[in-house]
Write a protein that holds these residues in place. Structure first.
Motif, PDB file in Angstrom:
ATOM      1  N   ASP A 753      46.651  33.429  30.686  1.00  0.00           N
ATOM      2  CA  ASP A 753      46.583  34.540  31.647  1.00  0.00           C
ATOM      3  C   ASP A 753      46.330  34.070  33.079  1.00  0.00           C
ATOM      4  O   ASP A 753      46.291  34.887  33.995  1.00  0.00           O
ATOM      5  CB  ASP A 753      45.470  35.512  31.242  1.00  0.00           C
ATOM      6  CG  ASP A 753      45.774  36.221  29.929  1.00  0.00           C
ATOM      7  OD1 ASP A 753      46.972  36.355  29.608  1.00  0.00           O
ATOM      8  OD2 ASP A 753      44.831  36.621  29.227  1.00  0.00           O
ATOM      9  N   LYS A 773      55.848  35.679  37.656  1.00  0.00           N
ATOM     10  CA  LYS A 773      54.492  36.188  37.917  1.00  0.00           C
ATOM     11  C   LYS A 773      53.603  35.099  38.508  1.00  0.00           C
ATOM     12  O   LYS A 773      53.808  33.907  38.289  1.00  0.00           O
ATOM     13  CB  LYS A 773      53.856  36.698  36.625  1.00  0.00           C
ATOM     14  CG  LYS A 773      54.664  37.720  35.863  1.00  0.00           C
ATOM     15  CD  LYS A 773      53.954  38.111  34.585  1.00  0.00           C
ATOM     16  CE  LYS A 773      54.826  39.017  33.710  1.00  0.00           C
ATOM     17  NZ  LYS A 773      55.990  38.282  33.147  1.00  0.00           N
ATOM     18  N   LYS A 804      48.088  43.028  32.485  1.00  0.00           N
ATOM     19  CA  LYS A 804      48.476  42.622  31.133  1.00  0.00           C
ATOM     20  C   LYS A 804      48.257  43.775  30.167  1.00  0.00           C
ATOM     21  O   LYS A 804      47.176  44.393  30.163  1.00  0.00           O
ATOM     22  CB  LYS A 804      47.657  41.411  30.700  1.00  0.00           C
ATOM     23  CG  LYS A 804      48.042  40.884  29.331  1.00  0.00           C
ATOM     24  CD  LYS A 804      47.216  39.676  28.959  1.00  0.00           C
ATOM     25  CE  LYS A 804      47.610  39.183  27.566  1.00  0.00           C
ATOM     26  NZ  LYS A 804      46.817  38.000  27.171  1.00  0.00           N
TER      27      LYS A 804
END
Length: 808
Positions: A753, A773, A804
């Protein structure tokens, strides 16, 4: 044939006072121009070139004679200007009646100016450039073989050859292609009328063509029957008022050129005699002290010392006599007044030329050079023998020169790199001294604001070091611990030259600071672009510095005998000084306009604050770690790295942090604290280091190994006030408490992440149209300089927030 050293001033006086043979003065003008050409090009016979020592004498004799005849003409024509108001009208620079050889113009090549500004010449000055002139041989043609170039000129451009009357035939000194390339800026343009001499109508245009100096006649200079001679092409901005005889204007122009050729350089060389006197006086004193301490039994040493004493004494006596002669003759009050008069002539000439708009580009560069150099000579060479402040109109002259520097250092009409650098350096020196800085503050407000706006232009794609230095000087004396003249660790060493601009006492300008604050507040586009460029340059300069000290450290640790290149040490020290000065400009900006970073209603404020925090943390981590690379190189005290020390860079960083975290409102301090702690490079020990709170392990190592004293701002009591120290204490307490709370509330983030660019922040942005991203900080910083995607190089059209999805 050039003038001989003894006959030159006499010939001038004889020619200009010979009323029965009036043509003699025009013969003199042509000989004078040839004399200047040979000395300007250095291509004449070295045995007949004028020595610089004689040129100084020529200059003063010429000025005295010129002013005598100039004022004599005013007696006969009261409407004309006196010599105290003398200047060279701007039309001399573009009407071609005066030959400037290969000397550069402010706007570049003369041939280029003729092509690009021919419409302006026709509209403003009623001057048409002969079409054959525009097609004439350029200097690039001189790079070709001599025979092929000559045959091409004769076969392909017969009309041009006829039109210019053979004036562009290749001189002997241009027969070499190498010299042709080296002198590609050559521009010989003496222009005469092609149409019959008759009164000109108001809108009538005059077609001009090239004419060599030898072809000029009395009418080409003085004019007759409606022909204005040297004053052909008067622009509408120039007053319709008689100045003086045209021949005297050309002599005045030649005097300015003479000063630029060698006079200023010679004046500077003669100042070196004073330095030699001081050196020999110190050597003599040292030798006499050694003689007094020499044991009587060592007669051999005593005799050698006596011989040295005799040599030093004789040399000192000779130099002292020469210095006395120089002070009486070269640096006398009368000679100083001549140079001051020349400075005022240049100032008036530049002011008149500036009013012509685009035609200002035709002015030769040496007018600006002489204006700057003559002021430098008055300030540095003549004082303290004669005080410049006693000269008539000194304050006004200082202000007018300040206005010229403030306006033209960023003038788009000036394209030469060297002259632009000279203007920038002159302005930087100007703001270092209180009396000249006050002159800058007295120029019209509109010009002051324009100057500050030019100083705040983005640093990319232009020389920025001098610009940054000017801003630093305007701030020095107001920053955190920034009231020093010399760094604390250098106080015991003797400066090479205490008169250097960088060694002057701080003299900040609150007036110019206010202008800067107003510009940053009012112009929403100016502040982000300026600060983005400053942050970019800081990142570059400090990274280069760290890379170079790594190489220096590796070289110092090698067992074999080695030497570090002095040039590398100089570049390394320069990068460090640039880093410190850029940090000071950031401190200045944060102090004058904190809302640029803390008002998040502005679109770029949060991004700028994050970038600032990132760079501050990187600097602190590199500089404050015990026994690290920076610490070891500083302890080496290598020659050339004298300015590299903990104090200058740490107090600059501390000043920024104190302004963001302490000297601001609660909301601003909260935002700055959150951003600083969120940066992954933040370490509380770096802040503790500022007050000497070293890590326990480092303290134990220091206690067992050496008694090395730890850095602490509290030890610099003469440089940092008690109030400033208390603010650092308050900042440390605040960050200590906030970092504990942040550590308790931070949740761990999985590696997948994290942003793939910085690996420090979670992914929070998605790009359009490619859907790659990253975190917002990385993409926002990237978009300030580049619009392509990190990964696929597609053009990014938009950035959306990314969250997310929750796992099922």
């Amino acid at each position: 044939m050039p003038f001989s050293g003894s006959s030159f001033p006499c010939e001038f006086t004889t020619c200009f006072s010979s009323y029965q043979g009036e043509a003699s003065r025009y013969i003199f003008l042509n000989k004078f121009r040839k004399f200047l050409q040979e000395n300007a090009s250095n291509r004449g016979n070295l045995t007949v070139l004028c020595p610089p020592e004689y040129m100084v004498c020529f200059l003063h004799r010429l000025i005295a004679a010129l002013r005598f005849f100039w004022d004599g003409h005013k007696v006969k024509a009261p409407a004309a200007l006196g010599s105290e108001e003398a200047y060279v009208p701007p039309q001399l620079f573009y009407n071609g009646k005066v030959d400037y050889f290969d000397l550069q113009r402010l706007g570049g090549l003369l041939s280029h100016l003729k092509k690009t500004l021919k419409d302006d010449l026709a509209a403003k000055a009623n001057v048409l450039i002969d079409p054959a002139e525009l097609q004439a041989v350029t200097m690039d043609d001189l790079d070709e073989d001599e025979e092929s170039a000559t045959s091409a000129a004769q076969s392909q451009r017969p009309s041009a050859t006829l039109a210019i009357g053979g004036a562009l035939a290749r001189p002997g000194w241009l027969s070499s292609p190498t010299l042709g390339r080296a002198n590609r800026f050559l521009s010989t343009a003496a222009v005469s009328l092609m149409n019959p001499r008759r009164p000109l109508g108001t809108l009538e245009k005059v077609k001009v063509r090239t004419l060599s100096v030898e072809q000029r006649t009395e009418e080409d200079i003085e004019g007759s029957n409606g022909n204005e001679g040297l004053l052909l092409g008067r622009p509408p901005e120039e007053p319709d008022q008689p100045i003086t005889e045209n021949s005297l204007l050309e002599v005045l122009d030649g005097i300015v050129m003479m000063y630029n050729l060698s006079v200023h350089q010679q004046l500077g060389k003669m100042v070196g005699v004073s330095d030699d006197v001081n050196e020999y006086a110190m050597a003599l004193k040292d030798t006499e002290e050694k003689i007094s301490r020499c044991p009587k039994r060592r007669r051999d040493i005593h005799e050698e010392l006596l011989k040295s004493q005799k040599v030093f004494s004789e040399k000192l006596n000779h130099l002292s006599r020469r210095l006395a002669w120089i002070n009486v003759t070269i640096y006398s009050k009368e000679k100083m007044q001549d140079i001051y008069w020349l400075l005022r002539v240049c100032i008036r000439t530049i002011e008149h030329g500036d009013r012509t708009g685009s035609l200002f580009a035709f002015m030769p560069e040496f007018y600006l050079s002489v204006a700057m150099n003559s002021y430098s000579a008055l300030k540095n060479y003549f004082s303290p023998v004669n005080s410049m402040e006693e000269l008539p109109g000194y304050e006004e002259t200082l202000m007018r020169l300040a206005a010229i520097l403030a306006k033209h250092f960023a003038d788009s009409r000036i394209v030469g790199t060297d002259i632009r650098d000279s203007l920038m350096q002159a302005l930087a020196s100007y703001v270092c001294y209180p009396h000249s800085l006050r002159a800058v503050e007295r120029i019209p407000e509109e010009q002051r604001i324009s100057m500050m706006k030019n100083l705040l232009a983005p640093y990319e794609q232009r020389p920025w070091a001098q610009t940054n230095w000017i801003l630093v000087r305007l701030w020095r004396g107001c920053g955190f611990g920034y009231r020093y003249t010399r760094l604390p660790h250098l106080l015991k060493t003797k400066p090479e030259d205490a008169s250097l601009p960088s060694l002057q006492k701080p003299c900040p300008s609150t007036l110019l600071q206010r202008h800067m604050a107003d510009l940053l507040h009012s112009d929403c586009d100016l502040a982000p672009s300026f600060l983005n460029s400053v942050l970019n340059q800081l990142n570059w300069a400090f990274s280069e510095f760290i890379g170079m000290i790594q190489e220096i450290q590796q070289a110092a640790e090698r067992l074999e005998r080695n030497f570090v290149d002095s040039r590398q040490l100089k570049v390394c020290a320069t990068c460090f000084d640039l880093s410190v000065s850029l940090l000071r400009v950031l401190e200045m900006t944060v102090t004058l306009a904190p809302e640029i970073f803390l008002d998040w209603n502005r679109p770029s404020s949060e991004l700028l604050l994050r970038r600032l925090a990132q760079l501050l943390n990187q600097v602190l981590n590199r500089v404050t770690a015990e026994r690290n690379l920076f610490d070891r190189v500083v302890n080496l005290r290598l020659p050339g790295l004298e300015s590299v020390d903990h104090y200058p860079i740490l107090v600059a960083v501390t000043g920024i942090l104190v302004r963001l975290l302490v000297d601001t409102d609660a909301q601003g301090a909260e935002r700055a604290t959150a951003v600083l702690l969120a940066d992954p490079c933040f370490q509380l020990r770096s802040i503790q280091y500022l007050l000497g709170h070293a890590e326990p392990a480092a303290m134990a190592a220091a206690a067992t190994a050496t008694e090395k004293r730890h850095f602490s701002l509290s030890t610099y009591t003469e440089y940092i006030s008690a109030e400033e120290l208390s603010k650092v204490d308050k900042m440390l307490s605040h960050l200590s408490e906030e970092s504990k709370q942040a550590a308790a509330t931070t949740l761990p983030t999985s590696e997948e992440d994290l942003c793939p660019i910085c690996y420090a922040h979670p992914i929070s942005a998605i790009f359009r149209p490619c859907s790659h991203k990253s975190c917002k900080a990385c993409i926002n910083q990237h978009l300030m300089n580049n619009k392509d995607c990190f990964f696929c190089k597609a053009t990014i059209t938009g950035v959306d927030d990314f969250t997310k999805p929750a796992s099922s």
